[in-house]
Design a protein around this motif. Structure first.
Motif: not given
Ligand SMILES: NC(=O)C1=CN([C@@H]2O[C@H](COP(=O)(O)OP(=O)(O)OC[C@H]3O[C@@H](n4cnc5c(N)ncnc54)[C@H](O)[C@@H]3O)[C@@H](O)[C@H]2O)C=CC1
Ligand SMILES: N/C(=C\C=C\C(=O)O)C(=O)O
Length: 487
Positions: A402-427
């Motif tokens: 992926f390129d940007s933060e905005e884009e990845v959030v949209k793609r991550a949310n684009s499925v019917q499920y919403g159980l668990a996510a992991t986010v990896w960043s030092s910011n």
């Protein structure tokens, strides 16, 4: 059917007694493909007997103080802990997972479930408000709901069953549990400990068998007002339909299509091994497992190389092999289903980098008829592909850039499920921002599956209804009543 070797025969546990059943189901050892156990194929009659026992036990059990119930749960936890090794061996044989995992995760967490709810039940308070101008005082009381129906799946058999039994009985309910017909052995072993711990007859009843027969009989029974279910979305839909005429209270813990979002400033030393584990632990058969990995473009190639290397180190072997990280999948049908997804991805033009169809699986002779497959990494796959949308529930994970933060959030949310996510960043700012925007009941940042049992556990969208945890389970397994005193 098996040959002439003696099979382990399970019995239902109703009113504190082990009872045989008229018919039985074969249960397989997933690591050999052989039948080794027979499970009662219960139906309406067994549920009716369990309801009668639970009904008779309810007045006495619900009248006990929380402290008395807590003591019983603590004894149960101690007894289970004393038998930890025996339970771990049995769970591994029944489910296919490694003994190491059962020994370090499943059974310790089952012990913890009893200890945790034995403690949390002592600390609930209720609300009170004054209305001096009207000369009134209002307060709430909470009461156990009655007979709870508990339906659990095959992936974490005792872990998820005890996560339901413990809060239900701690709150004063009596229960009828129905474990998965594929993994019934540790539930049956637990019944022996219930007796020793002093759980009164009828407080915990366990009826074994299939969903369509005994599961539906339990869900449809008018005297079971509350159902806690963990499993698949289609089964949850059926349970909802059957419960609707009775307006039952439902808790539904369902599947996921969980994203890992890996930013360019992630610490890959930690991120890579943890994401291998979050993708393949328990053969990928945990609703919290990662199955879509989004990696920022600038580190995509580096991540992919390291991730595939680490995945190839994740050894598949006999569940008894201490060096194995992964055992067998639950059943032949499930193995075929998971493999089919890899085929679909290939047919859609995706690339399989390691695992299924790429690497050779080497197994001891005794395990060659078992339901094993290698951990599999897929890339060059579209977000619309079935492997990126549907729950596979096996050792298959997809990696995409992926390129940007905005884009990845949209793609991550684009499925019917919403159980668990992991986010990896030092910011830190980014971690909070992204966690807040994800449609997910749970977000782990820079880690995975660190559980705080006090806090709500559960999913959004098709991942379920309701939450479990100290306060949430207490509220679910009790009814509140508001009382007004005019003085
Ligand atoms: N926690 C989770 O997210 C889980 C998700 N799954 C997903 O579900 C797929 C299918 O696995 P299954 O074992 O078929 O899951 P399932 O949802 O059918 O089974 C879970 C439990 O529900 C019971 N059950 C099934 N049909 C029922 C009915 N009509 N009424 C009442 N109880 C019923 C089963 O006997 C079992 O005890 C898996 O491949 C996986 O994708 C499976 C297990 C756990
Ligand atoms: N419900 C599931 C996992 C729960 C884990 C936990 O409570 O820590 C599942 O895999 O179905």
């Amino acid at each position: 059917m098996a040959g002439t070797r003696a099979l382990l025969m399970l019995e239902n546990f109703v009113d504190g007694k082990f009872l045989p059943c008229d018919s039985y189901l074969d249960s397989y050892d997933p690591s050999t493909g052989e039948v080794y156990c027979r499970v009662p194929d219960s139906g309406k009659a067994e549920v009716a007997a369990a309801v009668a026992a639970a009904r008779a036990a309810f007045p006495g059990w619900s009248a006990r103080s929380p402290q008395e119930r807590s003591q019983v749960l603590l004894r149960l936890a101690d007894l289970l802990e004393q038998s930890l090794e025996e339970f771990a061996v049995a769970e591994s044989r029944d489910q296919g997972k490694t003994i190491t995992l059962a020994r370090t995760l499943d059974i310790p967490r089952s012990v913890q479930n009893f200890r945790f709810f034995a403690s949390s039940i002592l600390h609930h308070t209720s609300e009170c408000t004054q209305m001096d101008h009207a000369g009134c005082l209002h307060y709430t009381v909470r009461e156990p709901v009655g007979i709870a129906g508990l339906i659990s799946p095959w992936n974490l058999p005792l872990y998820l069953l005890t996560w339901k039994i413990a809060p239900a009985i701690a709150a004063g309910n009596t229960v009828i549990a129905k474990p998965s017909e594929l993994t019934s052995v540790t539930a049956w072993m637990l019944c022996q400990l219930l007796q020793k711990a002093g759980v009164p007859p009828g407080v915990v009843n366990i009826v074994f068998g299939t969903g369509p027969r005994v599961g539906e009989a339990l869900v449809s029974h008018p005297e079971v007002p509350v159902i806690s279910f963990t499993g698949s979305q289609p089964t949850a839909e059926r349970i909802t339909q059957l419960s609707a005429p009775h307006c039952k209270k439902l808790s539904l813990e369902l599947g996921g299509k969980n994203p890992a979002i890996i930013f360019e400033d992630a610490n890959l030393e930690e991120c890579v091994p943890t994401t291998v584990r979050s993708s393949f632990a328990n053969q990928g058969e945990i609703c919290l497992c990662t199955s879509r990995i989004f990696v920022q473009k600038s580190i995509y190639s580096e991540f992919l190389k390291k991730f595939v290397e680490a995945t190839r180190m994740w050894k598949v072997g006999s569940p008894t092999d201490p060096s194995a990280s992964m055992g067998a999948l639950i059943s032949k049908a499930h193995l075929e289903k998971v493999r089919r997804y890899v085929k679909i991805a290939r047919a859609e033009g995706a690339r399989v980098l390691c695992g299924e169809g790429v690497d050779r699986l080497s197994l001891p002779p005794g395990n060659r008829a078992g339901y094993f497959m290698l951990p599999t990494v897929i890339t060059d796959i579209k977000d619309e592909s079935r492997c990126m949308k549907e729950e596979i529930f096996g050792p298959v994970t997809c990696v995409v850039p992926f390129d940007s933060e905005e884009e990845v959030v949209k793609r991550a949310n684009s499925v019917q499920y919403g159980l668990a996510a992991t986010v990896w960043s030092s910011n830190v700012g980014r971690v909070h921002r992204v966690a807040k925007k994800l449609q997910s009941g749970l977000v782990w940042t820079n880690c995975w599956l660190i559980r705080e049992l006090n806090l709500p556990f559960g999913g959004m969208k098709s991942s379920g209804v309701g939450r479990e945890g100290a306060k949430d389970s207490y509220e679910f397994f009790t009814e509140s009543k508001t009382i007004t005193i005019k003085h």
